[in-house]
Design a protein around this motif. Structure first.
Motif, PDB file in Angstrom:
ATOM      1  N   PRO A 112      31.623  48.322  40.146  1.00 36.09           N
ATOM      2  CA  PRO A 112      31.867  49.687  39.698  1.00 36.09           C
ATOM      3  C   PRO A 112      31.639  49.992  38.480  1.00 36.09           C
ATOM      4  CG  PRO A 112      33.164  49.047  41.504  1.00 36.09           C
ATOM      5  CD  PRO A 112      32.516  47.695  41.069  1.00 36.09           C
ATOM      6  N   LYS A 113      31.231  51.053  37.981  1.00 33.89           N
ATOM      7  CA  LYS A 113      31.392  51.707  36.544  1.00 33.89           C
ATOM      8  C   LYS A 113      32.832  51.861  36.030  1.00 33.89           C
ATOM      9  CE  LYS A 113      29.912  55.108  33.433  1.00 33.89           C
ATOM     10  NZ  LYS A 113      29.291  54.159  32.265  1.00 33.89           N
ATOM     11  N   GLY A 114      33.372  51.248  35.110  1.00 30.61           N
ATOM     12  CA  GLY A 114      34.723  51.471  34.475  1.00 30.61           C
ATOM     13  C   GLY A 114      35.696  50.458  35.170  1.00 30.61           C
ATOM     14  N   VAL A 172      35.019  50.651  28.676  1.00 37.52           N
ATOM     15  CA  VAL A 172      34.121  49.289  28.807  1.00 37.52           C
ATOM     16  C   VAL A 172      34.387  48.815  30.393  1.00 37.52           C
ATOM     17  CG1 VAL A 172      33.498  46.936  28.111  1.00 37.52           C
ATOM     18  CG2 VAL A 172      34.221  49.029  26.407  1.00 37.52           C
ATOM     19  N   THR A 173      33.213  48.537  31.006  1.00 35.40           N
ATOM     20  CA  THR A 173      33.269  47.927  32.179  1.00 35.40           C
ATOM     21  C   THR A 173      33.242  46.457  31.918  1.00 35.40           C
ATOM     22  OG1 THR A 173      31.984  49.758  33.324  1.00 35.40           O
ATOM     23  CG2 THR A 173      31.869  47.479  34.585  1.00 35.40           C
ATOM     24  N   ILE A 174      34.112  45.849  32.580  1.00 35.63           N
ATOM     25  CA  ILE A 174      34.093  44.118  32.265  1.00 35.63           C
ATOM     26  C   ILE A 174      33.705  43.499  33.278  1.00 35.63           C
ATOM     27  CG2 ILE A 174      35.849  42.473  31.476  1.00 35.63           C
ATOM     28  CD1 ILE A 174      37.153  44.623  29.897  1.00 35.63           C
ATOM     29  N   PHE A 175      32.813  42.685  33.462  1.00 38.16           N
ATOM     30  CA  PHE A 175      32.452  41.609  34.524  1.00 38.16           C
ATOM     31  C   PHE A 175      32.980  40.144  34.193  1.00 38.16           C
ATOM     32  CE2 PHE A 175      29.196  39.027  36.967  1.00 38.16           C
ATOM     33  CZ  PHE A 175      29.750  39.163  38.146  1.00 38.16           C
ATOM     34  N   ILE A 176      34.001  39.578  34.674  1.00 37.30           N
ATOM     35  CA  ILE A 176      34.757  38.488  34.054  1.00 37.30           C
ATOM     36  C   ILE A 176      34.741  37.441  35.019  1.00 37.30           C
ATOM     37  CG2 ILE A 176      36.849  39.516  34.379  1.00 37.30           C
ATOM     38  CD1 ILE A 176      38.072  37.855  32.221  1.00 37.30           C
ATOM     39  N   SER A 177      34.371  36.223  34.812  1.00 35.56           N
ATOM     40  CA  SER A 177      34.425  35.136  35.678  1.00 35.56           C
ATOM     41  C   SER A 177      35.646  34.122  35.434  1.00 35.56           C
ATOM     42  CB  SER A 177      33.077  34.205  35.937  1.00 35.56           C
ATOM     43  OG  SER A 177      33.400  33.409  34.573  1.00 35.56           O
ATOM     44  N   SER A 178      36.247  33.690  36.490  1.00 32.11           N
ATOM     45  CA  SER A 178      37.411  32.551  36.307  1.00 32.11           C
ATOM     46  C   SER A 178      37.621  31.979  37.439  1.00 32.11           C
ATOM     47  CB  SER A 178      38.581  33.485  35.604  1.00 32.11           C
ATOM     48  OG  SER A 178      39.549  32.674  35.599  1.00 32.11           O
ATOM     49  N   HIS A 179      38.346  30.742  37.244  1.00 31.58           N
ATOM     50  CA  HIS A 179      38.917  29.965  38.200  1.00 31.58           C
ATOM     51  C   HIS A 179      40.763  30.027  38.162  1.00 31.58           C
ATOM     52  CE1 HIS A 179      38.607  27.044  35.033  1.00 31.58           C
ATOM     53  NE2 HIS A 179      39.708  26.371  35.516  1.00 31.58           N
ATOM     54  N   LEU A 180      41.013  30.833  37.147  1.00 30.49           N
ATOM     55  CA  LEU A 180      42.404  30.837  36.809  1.00 30.49           C
ATOM     56  C   LEU A 180      43.152  32.114  37.556  1.00 30.49           C
ATOM     57  CD1 LEU A 180      42.345  29.676  33.109  1.00 30.49           C
ATOM     58  CD2 LEU A 180      42.754  28.346  34.971  1.00 30.49           C
ATOM     59  N   LEU A 181      43.346  31.926  38.895  1.00 27.02           N
ATOM     60  CA  LEU A 181      43.421  33.140  39.808  1.00 27.02           C
ATOM     61  C   LEU A 181      44.739  33.760  39.410  1.00 27.02           C
ATOM     62  CD1 LEU A 181      42.390  31.437  43.167  1.00 27.02           C
ATOM     63  CD2 LEU A 181      40.817  32.717  41.558  1.00 27.02           C
ATOM     64  N   GLN A 182      45.743  33.067  39.115  1.00 30.98           N
ATOM     65  CA  GLN A 182      47.035  33.648  38.497  1.00 30.98           C
ATOM     66  C   GLN A 182      46.949  34.578  37.398  1.00 30.98           C
ATOM     67  OE1 GLN A 182      49.965  30.474  38.601  1.00 30.98           O
ATOM     68  NE2 GLN A 182      50.670  30.963  40.653  1.00 30.98           N
ATOM     69  N   GLU A 183      45.991  34.284  36.580  1.00 31.76           N
ATOM     70  CA  GLU A 183      45.802  35.086  35.160  1.00 31.76           C
ATOM     71  C   GLU A 183      45.081  36.368  35.551  1.00 31.76           C
ATOM     72  OE1 GLU A 183      46.037  36.339  31.503  1.00 31.76           O
ATOM     73  OE2 GLU A 183      47.452  34.899  32.283  1.00 31.76           O
ATOM     74  N   ILE A 184      43.968  35.762  36.245  1.00 34.37           N
ATOM     75  CA  ILE A 184      42.978  36.879  36.356  1.00 34.37           C
ATOM     76  C   ILE A 184      43.598  38.297  37.246  1.00 34.37           C
ATOM     77  CG2 ILE A 184      41.487  36.378  38.699  1.00 34.37           C
ATOM     78  CD1 ILE A 184      39.993  37.090  35.371  1.00 34.37           C
ATOM     79  N   GLU A 185      44.485  37.711  38.098  1.00 36.01           N
ATOM     80  CA  GLU A 185      45.025  38.709  39.072  1.00 36.01           C
ATOM     81  C   GLU A 185      45.706  40.002  38.543  1.00 36.01           C
ATOM     82  OE1 GLU A 185      47.965  38.684  43.168  1.00 36.01           O
ATOM     83  OE2 GLU A 185      47.814  37.219  41.834  1.00 36.01           O
ATOM     84  N   LYS A 186      46.254  39.498  37.134  1.00 36.85           N
ATOM     85  CA  LYS A 186      46.921  40.551  36.306  1.00 36.85           C
ATOM     86  C   LYS A 186      46.232  41.710  35.776  1.00 36.85           C
ATOM     87  CE  LYS A 186      50.293  36.969  35.389  1.00 36.85           C
ATOM     88  NZ  LYS A 186      50.707  35.924  34.289  1.00 36.85           N
ATOM     89  N   MET A 187      44.893  41.598  35.728  1.00 37.28           N
ATOM     90  CA  MET A 187      44.054  42.615  35.017  1.00 37.28           C
ATOM     91  C   MET A 187      42.966  43.086  36.091  1.00 37.28           C
ATOM     92  SD  MET A 187      41.414  40.376  32.484  1.00 37.28           S
ATOM     93  CE  MET A 187      42.314  38.835  32.340  1.00 37.28           C
ATOM     94  N   ILE A 188      42.432  42.595  37.025  1.00 33.78           N
ATOM     95  CA  ILE A 188      41.171  42.961  37.577  1.00 33.78           C
ATOM     96  C   ILE A 188      41.514  44.353  38.442  1.00 33.78           C
ATOM     97  CG2 ILE A 188      40.137  40.857  37.607  1.00 33.78           C
ATOM     98  CD1 ILE A 188      40.805  40.265  40.362  1.00 33.78           C
ATOM     99  N   THR A 189      40.241  44.955  38.810  1.00 33.41           N
ATOM    100  CA  THR A 189      40.525  46.263  39.790  1.00 33.41           C
ATOM    101  C   THR A 189      39.759  45.861  40.904  1.00 33.41           C
ATOM    102  OG1 THR A 189      38.652  47.302  38.638  1.00 33.41           O
ATOM    103  CG2 THR A 189      40.911  47.769  37.831  1.00 33.41           C
ATOM    104  N   HIS A 190      38.741  44.987  40.829  1.00 30.45           N
ATOM    105  CA  HIS A 190      37.885  44.789  41.740  1.00 30.45           C
ATOM    106  C   HIS A 190      37.477  43.266  41.730  1.00 30.45           C
ATOM    107  CE1 HIS A 190      37.250  49.155  41.534  1.00 30.45           C
ATOM    108  NE2 HIS A 190      36.837  49.016  42.640  1.00 30.45           N
ATOM    109  N   LEU A 191      36.808  42.794  42.668  1.00 31.29           N
ATOM    110  CA  LEU A 191      36.415  41.255  42.695  1.00 31.29           C
ATOM    111  C   LEU A 191      35.505  40.763  43.674  1.00 31.29           C
ATOM    112  CD1 LEU A 191      39.155  38.948  44.460  1.00 31.29           C
ATOM    113  CD2 LEU A 191      39.231  41.597  44.630  1.00 31.29           C
ATOM    114  N   ALA A 192      34.975  39.641  43.543  1.00 32.87           N
ATOM    115  CA  ALA A 192      34.222  39.082  44.459  1.00 32.87           C
ATOM    116  C   ALA A 192      34.663  37.624  44.602  1.00 32.87           C
ATOM    117  CB  ALA A 192      32.748  39.008  44.191  1.00 32.87           C
ATOM    118  N   ILE A 193      34.552  36.862  45.624  1.00 32.43           N
ATOM    119  CA  ILE A 193      35.170  35.433  45.683  1.00 32.43           C
ATOM    120  C   ILE A 193      33.761  34.826  46.231  1.00 32.43           C
ATOM    121  CG2 ILE A 193      36.432  33.667  46.944  1.00 32.43           C
ATOM    122  CD1 ILE A 193      38.549  35.925  47.198  1.00 32.43           C
TER     123      ILE A 193
END
Length: 300
Positions: free
Chosen positions: A29-31, A184-205
């Motif tokens: 999604p945009k945003g 800015v729309t941000i598409f970010i990959s990671s395997h560090l789940l505890q860190e990424i959980e603190k910022m994302i609004t949407h996700l794909a696994i």
């Protein structure tokens, strides 16, 4: 435009027998700050390289800004900032000089370098030689490079990998700031789940090249909110045999049992049953988070 990126039924492999990506479909999604999550080797980097055109999308399964990549690029790079793998620098030059080289190649004004250095909080360190930059500072400068030209979309592959906790926090706060204040729309990959959980609004696994879940954090929470429920009670060993097998009861310690249920009604029924059997319950809480949900989703 509702979705800034659309991927539909994407397949890719280095040979016909072994596919890296299998019917991959996601919408960004945009945003949003969209987390693309998976173990190393799951297919994250391959997908992101296809998004920026370094691996061709021959069957036109990807659209960005509503356009196929063959139409979007090369002009579309002016609207996208990307960081795939590790950025390289001229270590004998300053952070400012490294930025100036890129801005001049792109015919951007000098003021752009000043703008992005302020955004990533490196203005005071602009004249420092790159060889004296910490890893976190280098990562922030890498992101500054992606922000030249005011892109609408950032595509970042493992931007916090290798950073210490303080460096991770700095990058996280920077990305949230860019999303909220700059749009800015941000598409970010990671395997560090505890860190990424603190910022994302949407996700794909993604697991072994296949999408196992895609949606918002709220949707994921609704789907798995009743898994990994911890019940604190005295003499847990005595009462665990009273819990039906469909709750998958697990003894955590002498005062804690973990259960999984399908709904809040199931939890109400279980608590009622335990109380009627004179269980002394003092706590009920969910121990689940993104890490537990990820393990549940990808276990098969």
């Amino acid at each position: 435009m509702k979705n800034i990126i659309e991927i539909r039924n994407l397949n890719y492999g280095f040979s016909q027998k072994k596919k890296i990506l299998k019917n991959l479909s996601i919408s960004i999604p945009k945003g949003s700050i969209f987390g693309f999550l998976g173990a190393n080797g799951a297919g994250k980097s391959t997908t992101m390289k296809m998004l920026i055109g370094s691996i061709p999308d021959e069957k036109k399964n990807i659209q960005i800004f509503g356009e196929n990549l063959s139409v979007l690029y090369p002009e579309g790079f002016n609207r996208i900032g990307s960081l795939i793998d590790t950025a390289t620098f001229y270590d004998h030059l300053s952070g400012w000089d490294n930025l100036m080289i890129i801005s001049q190649l792109r015919s951007l004004p000098k003021s752009e370098c000043e703008r992005v250095l302020h955004l990533v909080d490196l203005w005071e360190s602009r004249n420092l030689k790159m060889k004296k930059y910490s890893l976190g500072m280098k990562q922030r400068l890498s992101i500054a490079m992606t922000l030249l030209g005011k892109p609408e979309l950032l595509i970042l592959d493992e931007p916090v990998n290798g950073l210490d906790p303080n460096g991770m926090m700095e990058i996280r706060e920077l990305l949230i700031k860019l999303n909220r204040e700059e749009g800015v729309t941000i598409f970010i990959s990671s395997h560090l789940l505890q860190e990424i959980e603190k910022m994302i609004t949407h996700l794909a696994i993604i697991s072994h090249g296949e999408i196992k879940f895609t949606g918002s954090i709220k949707e994921l929470n609704e789907l798995y909110r009743y898994s990994h429920i911890k019940i604190g009670l005295n003499d847990a060993q005595k009462h665990i045999s009273e819990i039906p097998e469909n709750y998958s009861p697990k003894l955590i310690d002498e005062n804690t049992i973990e259960v999984t249920s399908r709904s809040k009604e199931d939890i109400i029924d279980l608590v009622r049953k335990l109380v009627l059997n004179h269980a002394e319950i003092f706590e009920i809480k969910s121990s689940a988070g993104l890490e537990e949900w990820f393990m549940e989703i990808t276990k098969n």
